[in-house]
Design a protein around this motif. Structure first.
Motif, PDB file in Angstrom:
ATOM      1  N   VAL A  90       0.793  -1.235   0.000  1.00  0.00           N
ATOM      2  CA  VAL A  90       0.000   0.000   0.000  1.00  0.00           C
ATOM      3  C   VAL A  90       0.827   1.288   0.000  1.00  0.00           C
ATOM      4  O   VAL A  90       0.256   2.370   0.038  1.00  0.00           O
ATOM      5  N   GLY A  91       2.149   1.185  -0.044  1.00  0.00           N
ATOM      6  CA  GLY A  91       2.952   2.411  -0.115  1.00  0.00           C
ATOM      7  C   GLY A  91       3.087   3.110   1.222  1.00  0.00           C
ATOM      8  O   GLY A  91       2.405   2.756   2.183  1.00  0.00           O
ATOM      9  N   PRO A  92       3.963   4.131   1.286  1.00  0.00           N
ATOM     10  CA  PRO A  92       4.252   4.803   2.560  1.00  0.00           C
ATOM     11  C   PRO A  92       3.032   5.507   3.157  1.00  0.00           C
ATOM     12  O   PRO A  92       2.788   5.406   4.362  1.00  0.00           O
ATOM     13  N   LEU A  93       2.232   6.168   2.306  1.00  0.00           N
ATOM     14  CA  LEU A  93       1.068   6.880   2.838  1.00  0.00           C
ATOM     15  C   LEU A  93       0.061   5.885   3.411  1.00  0.00           C
ATOM     16  O   LEU A  93      -0.432   6.055   4.532  1.00  0.00           O
ATOM     17  N   GLY A  94      -0.213   4.826   2.633  1.00  0.00           N
ATOM     18  CA  GLY A  94      -1.135   3.787   3.103  1.00  0.00           C
ATOM     19  C   GLY A  94      -0.666   3.182   4.407  1.00  0.00           C
ATOM     20  O   GLY A  94      -1.468   2.924   5.311  1.00  0.00           O
ATOM     21  N   ASN A  95       0.631   2.987   4.519  1.00  0.00           N
ATOM     22  CA  ASN A  95       1.207   2.451   5.747  1.00  0.00           C
ATOM     23  C   ASN A  95       0.880   3.331   6.943  1.00  0.00           C
ATOM     24  O   ASN A  95       0.502   2.837   7.994  1.00  0.00           O
ATOM     25  N   ARG A  96       1.051   4.648   6.739  1.00  0.00           N
ATOM     26  CA  ARG A  96       0.812   5.566   7.850  1.00  0.00           C
ATOM     27  C   ARG A  96      -0.658   5.597   8.226  1.00  0.00           C
ATOM     28  O   ARG A  96      -1.013   5.602   9.401  1.00  0.00           O
ATOM     29  N   VAL A  97      -1.526   5.613   7.190  1.00  0.00           N
ATOM     30  CA  VAL A  97      -2.964   5.639   7.460  1.00  0.00           C
ATOM     31  C   VAL A  97      -3.378   4.380   8.225  1.00  0.00           C
ATOM     32  O   VAL A  97      -4.085   4.450   9.234  1.00  0.00           O
ATOM     33  N   VAL A 162       0.286   9.328  18.536  1.00  0.00           N
ATOM     34  CA  VAL A 162       0.816  10.688  18.403  1.00  0.00           C
ATOM     35  C   VAL A 162       2.020  10.681  17.467  1.00  0.00           C
ATOM     36  O   VAL A 162       2.129  11.498  16.546  1.00  0.00           O
ATOM     37  N   THR A 163       2.911   9.708  17.669  1.00  0.00           N
ATOM     38  CA  THR A 163       4.080   9.592  16.794  1.00  0.00           C
ATOM     39  C   THR A 163       3.648   9.413  15.338  1.00  0.00           C
ATOM     40  O   THR A 163       4.196  10.048  14.432  1.00  0.00           O
ATOM     41  N   ALA A 164       2.657   8.557  15.125  1.00  0.00           N
ATOM     42  CA  ALA A 164       2.201   8.281  13.764  1.00  0.00           C
ATOM     43  C   ALA A 164       1.584   9.528  13.137  1.00  0.00           C
ATOM     44  O   ALA A 164       1.823   9.839  11.964  1.00  0.00           O
ATOM     45  N   LEU A 165       0.792  10.270  13.929  1.00  0.00           N
ATOM     46  CA  LEU A 165       0.116  11.460  13.389  1.00  0.00           C
ATOM     47  C   LEU A 165       1.117  12.573  13.082  1.00  0.00           C
ATOM     48  O   LEU A 165       0.886  13.410  12.220  1.00  0.00           O
ATOM     49  N   ARG A 166       2.242  12.571  13.781  1.00  0.00           N
ATOM     50  CA  ARG A 166       3.286  13.561  13.486  1.00  0.00           C
ATOM     51  C   ARG A 166       4.076  13.174  12.238  1.00  0.00           C
ATOM     52  O   ARG A 166       5.024  13.870  11.861  1.00  0.00           O
ATOM     53  N   ASP A 169       7.461   7.008  11.958  1.00  0.00           N
ATOM     54  CA  ASP A 169       7.145   5.606  12.192  1.00  0.00           C
ATOM     55  C   ASP A 169       6.918   5.398  13.683  1.00  0.00           C
ATOM     56  O   ASP A 169       7.787   5.757  14.482  1.00  0.00           O
ATOM     57  N   PRO A 170       5.775   4.812  14.097  1.00  0.00           N
ATOM     58  CA  PRO A 170       5.658   4.434  15.510  1.00  0.00           C
ATOM     59  C   PRO A 170       6.710   3.375  15.844  1.00  0.00           C
ATOM     60  O   PRO A 170       7.217   2.704  14.945  1.00  0.00           O
ATOM     61  N   ALA A 171       7.005   3.243  17.142  1.00  0.00           N
ATOM     62  CA  ALA A 171       8.085   2.324  17.547  1.00  0.00           C
ATOM     63  C   ALA A 171       7.843   0.906  17.053  1.00  0.00           C
ATOM     64  O   ALA A 171       8.759   0.227  16.593  1.00  0.00           O
ATOM     65  N   PHE A 172       6.570   0.444  17.108  1.00  0.00           N
ATOM     66  CA  PHE A 172       6.330  -0.951  16.708  1.00  0.00           C
ATOM     67  C   PHE A 172       6.587  -1.142  15.223  1.00  0.00           C
ATOM     68  O   PHE A 172       7.119  -2.151  14.790  1.00  0.00           O
ATOM     69  N   ARG A 173       6.239  -0.118  14.429  1.00  0.00           N
ATOM     70  CA  ARG A 173       6.437  -0.212  12.980  1.00  0.00           C
ATOM     71  C   ARG A 173       7.938  -0.188  12.649  1.00  0.00           C
ATOM     72  O   ARG A 173       8.418  -0.925  11.798  1.00  0.00           O
ATOM     73  N   ALA A 174       8.672   0.671  13.365  1.00  0.00           N
ATOM     74  CA  ALA A 174      10.113   0.737  13.155  1.00  0.00           C
ATOM     75  C   ALA A 174      10.759  -0.606  13.495  1.00  0.00           C
ATOM     76  O   ALA A 174      11.635  -1.095  12.777  1.00  0.00           O
ATOM     77  N   ALA A 175      10.295  -1.226  14.597  1.00  0.00           N
ATOM     78  CA  ALA A 175      10.845  -2.517  14.998  1.00  0.00           C
ATOM     79  C   ALA A 175      10.526  -3.578  13.949  1.00  0.00           C
ATOM     80  O   ALA A 175      11.358  -4.430  13.629  1.00  0.00           O
ATOM     81  N   GLU A 176       9.304  -3.527  13.401  1.00  0.00           N
ATOM     82  CA  GLU A 176       8.932  -4.496  12.356  1.00  0.00           C
ATOM     83  C   GLU A 176       9.822  -4.327  11.126  1.00  0.00           C
ATOM     84  O   GLU A 176      10.293  -5.301  10.543  1.00  0.00           O
TER      85      GLU A 176
END
Lengths: 186, 434
Positions: A90-97, A162-166, A169-176
């Motif tokens: 889904v690409g970077p934007l889809g990932n964030r959403v 909050v991290t994601a909305l800013r 990458d949230p910590a869990f996503r970065a770890a993944e």
């Protein structure tokens, strides 16, 4: 703020580890006590009768503590299982959403759980319920540990949102991602 | 709302949320909440709080963190290389040679670890580079490892069986013993396949190494001895009725610490890492377990499992037909879900149907583990595949193709187990009761 939150998550995980070590310690005393008694019996001597009172009950309480207090740290280390299949397409934007969407759903459920567990703790406190074992413990105390774990978990989820909305990458996503890179090309 | 509509809505919610990437524990809770809101007027929040506490405040579950911890310690110790050094002299001369180290190594490590991923990682870290340098066919090396790694869940101790036992209120000790013979049978089937394959493909097997001397054999046994003692202490004490699973696990933790302390390879940092890793894995499983427990209660309110069980009862399907249908269903689920999620979904919805059909719940636990093992090696979601991907750097689908023969042997093993249920049920029947 970042430092304070990380300290709280770290302290909760340390609490979970402590609960595990305590389970091991108590059970080990129980087992060794039994072994010593068997040996003494074979030697024709009197038993010492060392045993841990209410072990089964305390074991249950400690398991709850171990499981619930580790929730925030496990979230941030990407320890909780989820299906990441469509994230690759889904690409970077889809990932964030999507990260924001699952976090919002998770916050709703975790908050609901935390709230009702707190009510349950208050209920147990008011009614003065106690444990059934030989050592009497007011049941609200171990239940309060569960409430603390769920509240910190909810805070950790909000923190990630909050991290994601800013736009990070949230910590869990970065770890993944780190795990995926380590695993090499797909 | 009629029950068919409700079932369709709940299935859509479950798979929709899972596909979006919601954590499995949350997805189970969400389906439970939707079910409660749609089907009942009962106080959802109160029931949720009671279930969360009730599902985790369970003495039997303390075995879970202890067995996980034991595996984490051994994973970080020298056990991996010791297993290879100890086993290779004995398998050199067999057709297939050191490929059997994968199978035997996994069987031995599975007997001290409850996790398939840990088993695959521990054995693979050492054996894959060695097999490569000796010129073994890498397709077979990776395939045998992917297949044998799945013993972790079948040969006791087993995390999956603890989860199943806690969710269905079956004796974990009996489940453990029920898994032992099927695990050994599966190891024999894998070994048989490797021998057959190597006799048919002589050109792809390196020339056998010289016969080991007696001295070498004795030396090799020395490397295996600590592991074997640990296995005897843990499984033997459960079988003999000397220890509960938790007690055996704590003895195992103490033994694992002693072994890694004596043989070296474990410093302060890795000790702390082992403890933290065990806490997080425990937490991950407990969260799914709590979510499943609430879902079970919510499903009870909807009446779906009852209706399903009654419907299956009316159809009068034979046990074989039912099990075959379930097998196909589980394999499909296994493409997308991990093992623990499959087990908890099963216990929430399908178990009443299974017991109505007259299937022994202990036996069904072992059947379920075999199916879950398949899910570990089916793409795109399979934890053994992920582990092998990180060791070898090859793609998920490539590794899955290498593991395909072993997947088929697993299917064959479920058939054998269905025809001869005694393979699972005999040993727990002989257990000394406490």
């Amino acid at each position: 703020m970042r430092k304070a939150l990380d300290t709280v998550y770290g302290a909760a995980l340390a609490g979970a580890c402590l609960a595990m070590v305590t389970i091991a310690g108590l059970v080990l005393i129980q087992v060794l006590g039994r072994v010593v008694d068997e040996v003494l019996k074979d030697l024709g001597m009197a038993r010492l009768g060392i045993s841990v009172p209410s072990l089964a009950e305390f074991g249950g309480f400690l398991f709850v503590a171990a499981a619930v207090l580790a929730l925030p740290a496990t979230l941030r280390a990407a320890g909780h299982v989820r299906v990441t299949l469509i994230l690759r397409g889904v690409g970077p934007l889809g990932n964030r959403v999507l990260a924001a969407v699952v976090l919002v759903v998770a916050i709703g459920i975790a908050g609901f759980m935390a709230w009702h567990v707190i009510l349950d703790v208050l209920d147990a406190y008011r009614s003065g319920s106690v444990s059934y074992g030989r050592i009497v413990v007011p049941i609200w105390i171990p239940k309060a540990v569960m409430a603390v774990g769920l509240v910190v978990f909810t805070v950790a989820l909000v923190d990630e949102l909050v991290t994601a909305l800013r736009g990070h990458d949230p910590a869990f996503r970065a770890a993944e991602r780190a795990r995926d890179v380590q695993a090499g090309p797909r | 709302m009629d029950i068919t509509t409700l079932s369709i809505i709940l299935l859509a919610v479950l798979f929709g949320l899972l596909l979006l990437g919601l954590w499995v524990g949350f997805a189970l809770l969400a389906v439970g909440l939707v079910a409660m809101e749609l089907a009942t007027t009962a106080p959802t929040g109160t029931i949720l709080a009671t279930r969360l506490w009730g599902s985790l405040n369970v003495w039997d579950l303390t075995a879970l963190p202890m067995f996980i911890w034991m595996g984490e310690i051994l994973f970080r110790s020298r056990l991996s290389s010791d297993l290879f050094t100890g086993l290779s002299p004995f398998t050199r001369r067999l057709p297939g040679g050191l490929l059997h180290v994968n199978i035997l190594g996994c069987a031995l490590f599975a007997a001290v670890s409850g996790s398939s991923a840990a088993t695959t990682a521990t054995v693979g870290r050492m054996s894959l580079p060695e097999l490569k340098s000796r010129g073994y066919d890498m397709r077979m090396a990776i395939g045998t490892l992917a297949g044998s790694g799945t013993f972790g869940f079948l040969i006791p101790p087993s995390i999956i069986l603890i989860v199943y036992g806690a969710a269905t209120e079956q004796s974990i000790a009996r489940l453990f013993l029920a898994g032992l013979l099927p695990g050994l049978m599966l190891a024999a089937m894998f070994a048989g396949y490797v021998m057959l394959w190597s006799l048919l493909h002589r050109d792809r097997v390196p020339a056998p190494e010289p016969r080991p001397t007696l001295r070498q054999r004795v030396r090799a046994l020395g490397f295996l001895l600590p592991t074997v003692l640990l296995i005897v202490a843990v499984i033997g004490s459960i079988y003999g009725g000397l220890a509960s699973p938790t007690e055996a696990a704590v003895v195992g933790v103490a033994g694992a610490l002693a072994i890694s302390g004596l043989t070296g390879g474990l410093d302060r940092d890795s000790l702390i890492e082992a403890l933290r890793g065990a806490a997080m894995t425990t937490c991950m499983i407990a969260f799914i377990l709590a979510g499943a427990s609430f879902l079970t209660v919510a499903m009870g309110f909807t009446g779906i499992p009852r209706t399903l069980a009654a419907w299956i009862g009316e159809q009068g399907y034979s046990q074989f037909a039912l099990l075959s249908a379930l097998l196909v269903f589980f394999i499909v689920l296994g493409f997308f879900l991990d093992g623990i999620s499959i087990v908890v979904l099963t216990t929430s919805v399908i178990l009443p149907m299974v017991t109505t059909a007259g299937i022994d719940p202990i036996w069904f636990g072992i059947f379920l583990v075999l199916v879950v093992e398949m899910s570990q090696i089916t793409p795109p979601v399979g934890f053994n595949l992920f582990v092998l991907q990180s060791i070898t750097g090859r793609g998920i689908f490539e590794i899955a193709a290498m593991a395909l023969p072993f997947f088929l042997i697993l299917v064959l093993a479920t058939a054998v187990l269905s025809i001869f249920p005694e393979i699972a049920l005999w040993l727990p029947g002989t257990m000394m009761s406490r």
